[in-house]
Write a protein that holds these residues in place. Structure first.
Motif, PDB file in Angstrom:
ATOM      1  N   THR A 105     -17.952  -5.453  13.176  1.00  0.00           N
ATOM      2  CA  THR A 105     -19.210  -5.832  12.519  1.00  0.00           C
ATOM      3  C   THR A 105     -20.294  -6.017  13.583  1.00  0.00           C
ATOM      4  OG1 THR A 105     -17.801  -6.978  10.923  1.00  0.00           O
ATOM      5  CG2 THR A 105     -20.137  -7.424  10.770  1.00  0.00           C
ATOM      6  N   PRO A 106     -20.810  -4.912  14.123  1.00  0.00           N
ATOM      7  CA  PRO A 106     -21.658  -4.994  15.311  1.00  0.00           C
ATOM      8  C   PRO A 106     -23.113  -5.383  15.054  1.00  0.00           C
ATOM      9  CG  PRO A 106     -21.399  -2.713  14.648  1.00  0.00           C
ATOM     10  CD  PRO A 106     -20.540  -3.518  13.725  1.00  0.00           C
ATOM     11  N   LEU A 107     -23.541  -5.407  13.785  1.00  0.00           N
ATOM     12  CA  LEU A 107     -24.969  -5.627  13.532  1.00  0.00           C
ATOM     13  C   LEU A 107     -25.374  -7.093  13.411  1.00  0.00           C
ATOM     14  CD1 LEU A 107     -24.967  -2.633  11.230  1.00  0.00           C
ATOM     15  CD2 LEU A 107     -26.869  -2.909  12.790  1.00  0.00           C
ATOM     16  N   ILE A 108     -24.405  -7.967  13.459  1.00  0.00           N
ATOM     17  CA  ILE A 108     -24.720  -9.396  13.364  1.00  0.00           C
ATOM     18  C   ILE A 108     -25.568  -9.802  14.576  1.00  0.00           C
ATOM     19  CG2 ILE A 108     -22.569 -10.115  14.535  1.00  0.00           C
ATOM     20  CD1 ILE A 108     -24.071 -11.901  11.515  1.00  0.00           C
ATOM     21  N   THR A 109     -26.520 -10.709  14.381  1.00  0.00           N
ATOM     22  CA  THR A 109     -27.392 -11.104  15.494  1.00  0.00           C
ATOM     23  C   THR A 109     -27.114 -12.541  15.938  1.00  0.00           C
ATOM     24  OG1 THR A 109     -29.101 -11.931  14.018  1.00  0.00           O
ATOM     25  CG2 THR A 109     -29.269  -9.609  14.671  1.00  0.00           C
ATOM     26  N   GLU A 110     -27.508 -12.818  17.153  1.00  0.00           N
ATOM     27  CA  GLU A 110     -27.364 -14.162  17.716  1.00  0.00           C
ATOM     28  C   GLU A 110     -28.136 -15.171  16.866  1.00  0.00           C
ATOM     29  OE1 GLU A 110     -28.127 -14.334  22.004  1.00  0.00           O
ATOM     30  OE2 GLU A 110     -29.021 -16.310  21.676  1.00  0.00           O
ATOM     31  N   ASP A 111     -29.320 -14.756  16.426  1.00  0.00           N
ATOM     32  CA  ASP A 111     -30.172 -15.612  15.631  1.00  0.00           C
ATOM     33  C   ASP A 111     -29.483 -16.063  14.337  1.00  0.00           C
ATOM     34  OD1 ASP A 111     -32.769 -16.664  15.650  1.00  0.00           O
ATOM     35  OD2 ASP A 111     -33.280 -15.336  13.951  1.00  0.00           O
ATOM     36  N   THR A 112     -28.870 -15.124  13.645  1.00  0.00           N
ATOM     37  CA  THR A 112     -28.165 -15.441  12.398  1.00  0.00           C
ATOM     38  C   THR A 112     -26.979 -16.358  12.670  1.00  0.00           C
ATOM     39  OG1 THR A 112     -28.840 -13.382  11.386  1.00  0.00           O
ATOM     40  CG2 THR A 112     -26.883 -14.415  10.463  1.00  0.00           C
ATOM     41  N   LEU A 113     -26.261 -16.091  13.757  1.00  0.00           N
ATOM     42  CA  LEU A 113     -25.100 -16.923  14.077  1.00  0.00           C
ATOM     43  C   LEU A 113     -25.538 -18.365  14.362  1.00  0.00           C
ATOM     44  CD1 LEU A 113     -23.007 -14.464  16.273  1.00  0.00           C
ATOM     45  CD2 LEU A 113     -22.474 -15.265  13.960  1.00  0.00           C
ATOM     46  N   LYS A 114     -26.686 -18.509  15.028  1.00  0.00           N
ATOM     47  CA  LYS A 114     -27.187 -19.861  15.315  1.00  0.00           C
ATOM     48  C   LYS A 114     -27.541 -20.593  14.019  1.00  0.00           C
ATOM     49  CE  LYS A 114     -28.906 -19.406  20.011  1.00  0.00           C
ATOM     50  NZ  LYS A 114     -30.033 -18.863  20.768  1.00  0.00           N
ATOM     51  N   LYS A 115     -28.208 -19.887  13.100  1.00  0.00           N
ATOM     52  CA  LYS A 115     -28.574 -20.492  11.810  1.00  0.00           C
ATOM     53  C   LYS A 115     -27.320 -20.880  11.034  1.00  0.00           C
ATOM     54  CE  LYS A 115     -32.971 -18.150  11.060  1.00  0.00           C
ATOM     55  NZ  LYS A 115     -33.395 -16.809  10.661  1.00  0.00           N
ATOM     56  N   PHE A 116     -26.322 -20.032  11.116  1.00  0.00           N
ATOM     57  CA  PHE A 116     -25.047 -20.258  10.429  1.00  0.00           C
ATOM     58  C   PHE A 116     -24.376 -21.538  10.956  1.00  0.00           C
ATOM     59  CE2 PHE A 116     -20.391 -18.919  10.554  1.00  0.00           C
ATOM     60  CZ  PHE A 116     -20.138 -19.158   9.216  1.00  0.00           C
ATOM     61  N   ILE A 117     -24.374 -21.699  12.258  1.00  0.00           N
ATOM     62  CA  ILE A 117     -23.745 -22.886  12.853  1.00  0.00           C
ATOM     63  C   ILE A 117     -24.578 -24.137  12.528  1.00  0.00           C
ATOM     64  CG2 ILE A 117     -23.116 -23.983  15.045  1.00  0.00           C
ATOM     65  CD1 ILE A 117     -22.516 -21.024  16.013  1.00  0.00           C
ATOM     66  N   ASP A 118     -25.899 -24.002  12.530  1.00  0.00           N
ATOM     67  CA  ASP A 118     -26.768 -25.130  12.143  1.00  0.00           C
ATOM     68  C   ASP A 118     -26.455 -25.568  10.714  1.00  0.00           C
ATOM     69  OD1 ASP A 118     -28.018 -25.157  14.530  1.00  0.00           O
ATOM     70  OD2 ASP A 118     -29.859 -24.131  13.856  1.00  0.00           O
ATOM     71  N   TYR A 119     -26.293 -24.589   9.838  1.00  0.00           N
ATOM     72  CA  TYR A 119     -25.957 -24.882   8.439  1.00  0.00           C
ATOM     73  C   TYR A 119     -24.629 -25.634   8.361  1.00  0.00           C
ATOM     74  CZ  TYR A 119     -24.596 -24.026   3.564  1.00  0.00           C
ATOM     75  OH  TYR A 119     -24.182 -24.169   2.266  1.00  0.00           O
ATOM     76  N   HIS A 120     -23.649 -25.151   9.092  1.00  0.00           N
ATOM     77  CA  HIS A 120     -22.321 -25.792   9.122  1.00  0.00           C
ATOM     78  C   HIS A 120     -22.456 -27.255   9.550  1.00  0.00           C
ATOM     79  CE1 HIS A 120     -17.933 -25.958   9.920  1.00  0.00           C
ATOM     80  NE2 HIS A 120     -18.260 -26.672  10.983  1.00  0.00           N
ATOM     81  N   ASN A 121     -23.228 -27.489  10.599  1.00  0.00           N
ATOM     82  CA  ASN A 121     -23.370 -28.846  11.127  1.00  0.00           C
ATOM     83  C   ASN A 121     -24.167 -29.745  10.196  1.00  0.00           C
ATOM     84  OD1 ASN A 121     -21.857 -28.352  13.433  1.00  0.00           O
ATOM     85  ND2 ASN A 121     -23.634 -27.581  14.557  1.00  0.00           N
ATOM     86  N   SER A 122     -25.288 -29.221   9.674  1.00  0.00           N
ATOM     87  CA  SER A 122     -26.133 -30.109   8.877  1.00  0.00           C
ATOM     88  C   SER A 122     -25.513 -30.415   7.514  1.00  0.00           C
ATOM     89  CB  SER A 122     -27.550 -29.552   8.739  1.00  0.00           C
ATOM     90  OG  SER A 122     -27.490 -28.274   8.203  1.00  0.00           O
ATOM     91  N   ASN A 123     -24.515 -29.621   7.095  1.00  0.00           N
ATOM     92  CA  ASN A 123     -23.800 -29.933   5.853  1.00  0.00           C
ATOM     93  C   ASN A 123     -22.496 -30.691   6.103  1.00  0.00           C
ATOM     94  OD1 ASN A 123     -25.054 -28.573   3.292  1.00  0.00           O
ATOM     95  ND2 ASN A 123     -25.412 -27.210   5.014  1.00  0.00           N
ATOM     96  N   ASN A 124     -22.290 -31.105   7.350  1.00  0.00           N
ATOM     97  CA  ASN A 124     -21.021 -31.760   7.706  1.00  0.00           C
ATOM     98  C   ASN A 124     -19.828 -30.980   7.174  1.00  0.00           C
ATOM     99  OD1 ASN A 124     -21.866 -33.975   9.218  1.00  0.00           O
ATOM    100  ND2 ASN A 124     -22.565 -34.979   7.317  1.00  0.00           N
ATOM    101  N   SER A 125     -19.919 -29.688   7.306  1.00  0.00           N
ATOM    102  CA  SER A 125     -18.880 -28.823   6.776  1.00  0.00           C
ATOM    103  C   SER A 125     -17.671 -28.825   7.710  1.00  0.00           C
ATOM    104  CB  SER A 125     -19.481 -27.411   6.680  1.00  0.00           C
ATOM    105  OG  SER A 125     -18.677 -26.578   5.931  1.00  0.00           O
TER     106      SER A 125
END
Ligand code: UD1
Ligand code: MG
Length: 422
Positions: A105-125
């Motif tokens: 899955t080569p098209l994923i970007t660093e920016d999206t991954l950062k947002k994804f991790i922020d979401y994980h953290n801010s939802n206490n997931s």
């Protein structure tokens, strides 16, 4: 919190019908796996690449190119869940987060991954899976939700009922998890499904059963999770990546005359006010300055550095070359393994003969500032031309040349009058 990446790259890639492992198939001469490793390198302090099919080749690539990545062997390959369980011994005492990605899955970007991790953290997931919406979701795992819209499970296409197949929200194959809370799951997955595999996707249900906080992050730009399973997918991904790059370059002040016929690799930097003419193909890692003209029909093959105000014209191929400002190579030339100064003119049809096929050695050509090379010259490397020297058209240069000289190897012109009539 410390984050590590696990990248799944052990699968055979059956649908590619290839002898090359899927994750080493290339877009712009860079393996798919390289894109994924590059996109996580600023986020994680260590990556584990799960290798299996053609493990030696994949391991060799990772070791050569990525210092903070380790490979872990998975034999036999019993599924994506089984693949992740291979890192359990390496992460026995790890108390941070793990992001799991697929090497295809080569098209994923660093920016999206950062947002994804922020979401994980801010939802206490404890466990977050990335999802997206596809109008045509075929081949992807479907995200199945409860009536209250919370996550229920992921169902693979092959296991899905017609009703589930109609679901357009799909699993991107990217997960963020608090390792200590989920690691147990990898001992308890079963292979009770259509493919007889240990599915990584089953950790969603496992998490819910174990009262963990499980969420899905729906990402908007579904292009980024485009997975490559076939040659046709590979071609589509190359197009998507190219389009993204060209748009970015145009936003930054580069003129692309014809985006439909221009190909530029992600790892190429181009300065403002440079124009790229049609049918130009630029692969690998390159840096082009401001106010340059490249093409039409130019081919840059990587490790090329071009300073400002240069011209690389039609049917000019450049590889591994450093070219200083105001230098031109306008037509029909091959420039490989070179160091070229400023205000140099390279005449039409000039060739750097950089390769000796007997010794298999590649050698360098050095042209200092203000050198002028006449048309149809062969520069037989290793060779150096000092400042300001001119080379006459049609010459074959096999020795180093001093500065401000004229070098010419042309045979004298003979004119035999009336030869045709006689
Ligand atoms: C997988 C997901 C699917 C998701 C899709 C996104 C599972 C069961 N399915 O499906 O829900 O929508 O990705 O692209 O996880 N691999 C291993 N070891 C194995 C098997 C696979 O390392 O034993 C690797 C492959 O090399 C590949 C990745 O895991 O890089 C995904 O495997 P693949 O067979 O492509 O899964 P998909 O069918 O795409
Ligand atoms: Mg896949």
């Amino acid at each position: 919190m410390e984050i590590k990446a696990v990248i799944l790259a052990a699968g055979k890639g059956t649908r590619m019908k290839s002898n090359t492992p899927k994750v080493l198939h290339k877009i712009f001469e860079k393996p798919l796996l390289g894109y994924v490793l590059d996109n996580v390198k600023n986020i994680v302090n260590e990556s584990f690449v799960i290798v299996g099919h053609h493990a030696e080749e994949v391991t060799e690539y990772v070791q050569k190119e990525y210092k903070n990545a380790k490979t872990v062997l998975q034999t036999p390959q019993l599924g994506t869940g089984h693949a992740v369980s291979m890192v359990c011994p390496s992460l026995e005492n790890f108390d941070g987060q793990v992001i799991i990605l697929c090497g295809d899955t080569p098209l994923i970007t660093e920016d999206t991954l950062k947002k994804f991790i922020d979401y994980h953290n801010s939802n206490n997931s404890d466990l977050t899976v990335m999802s997206t919406i596809f109008e045509n979701p075929a081949n992807y795992g479907r995200i199945i939700r409860e009536k209250d819209n919370s996550l229920k499970c992921i169902v693979e296409e092959k296991d899905a009922t017609p009703e589930q197949k109609a679901v357009k929200e799909v699993n991107a194959g990217i997960y963020c998890l608090n390792w200590n809370k989920i690691k147990q799951a990898f001992c308890q997955l079963t292979s009770n499904n259509a493919q007889g595999e240990y599915y990584l996707t089953d950790i969603i249900e496992w998490g819910k059963k174990n009262n963990l906080n499980v969420n899905a992050y729906i990402m908007e730009n579904n292009e980024e999770i485009y997975g490559i399973n076939s040659r046709s997918n590979l071609a589509t991904a190359t197009k998507l990546m190219n389009k993204r790059k060209l748009n970015k370059l145009m936003d930054n002040g580069v003129t692309i005359v014809d985006p439909d016929s221009t190909w530029i690799s992600e790892d190429t930097e181009i300065g403002a006010d440079t124009t790229i003419y049609p049918a130009t193909y630029i692969e690998g890692k390159n840096k082009i300055g401001n106010n340059c003209k490249i093409g039409p029909c130019a081919h840059l093959r990587g490790d090329v550095e071009i300073a400002d105000n240069c011209k690389i014209g039609n049917f000019v191929e450049v590889k591994k070359a450093k070219i200083d400002h105001n230098t031109n190579a306008g037509h029909l030339s091959y420039i490989g393994d070179c160091e070229i100064g400023s205000n140099v003119n390279i005449g039409a049809g000039t060739i750097t003969a950089n390769y000796n096929p007997l010794t298999k050695v590649k050698s360098k050509t050095v042209l200092k500032n203000d050198v002028k090379i006449g048309s149809n010259t062969v520069l037989v490397a290793p060779v150096e031309v000092e400042e300001g020297t001119n080379v006459g058209a049609g010459s074959v240069i096999t020795k180093n040349l001093p500065s401000w000289a004229l070098a010419i190897t042309r045979a004298p012109l003979r004119i035999i009058e009336n030869w045709v009539r006689k």
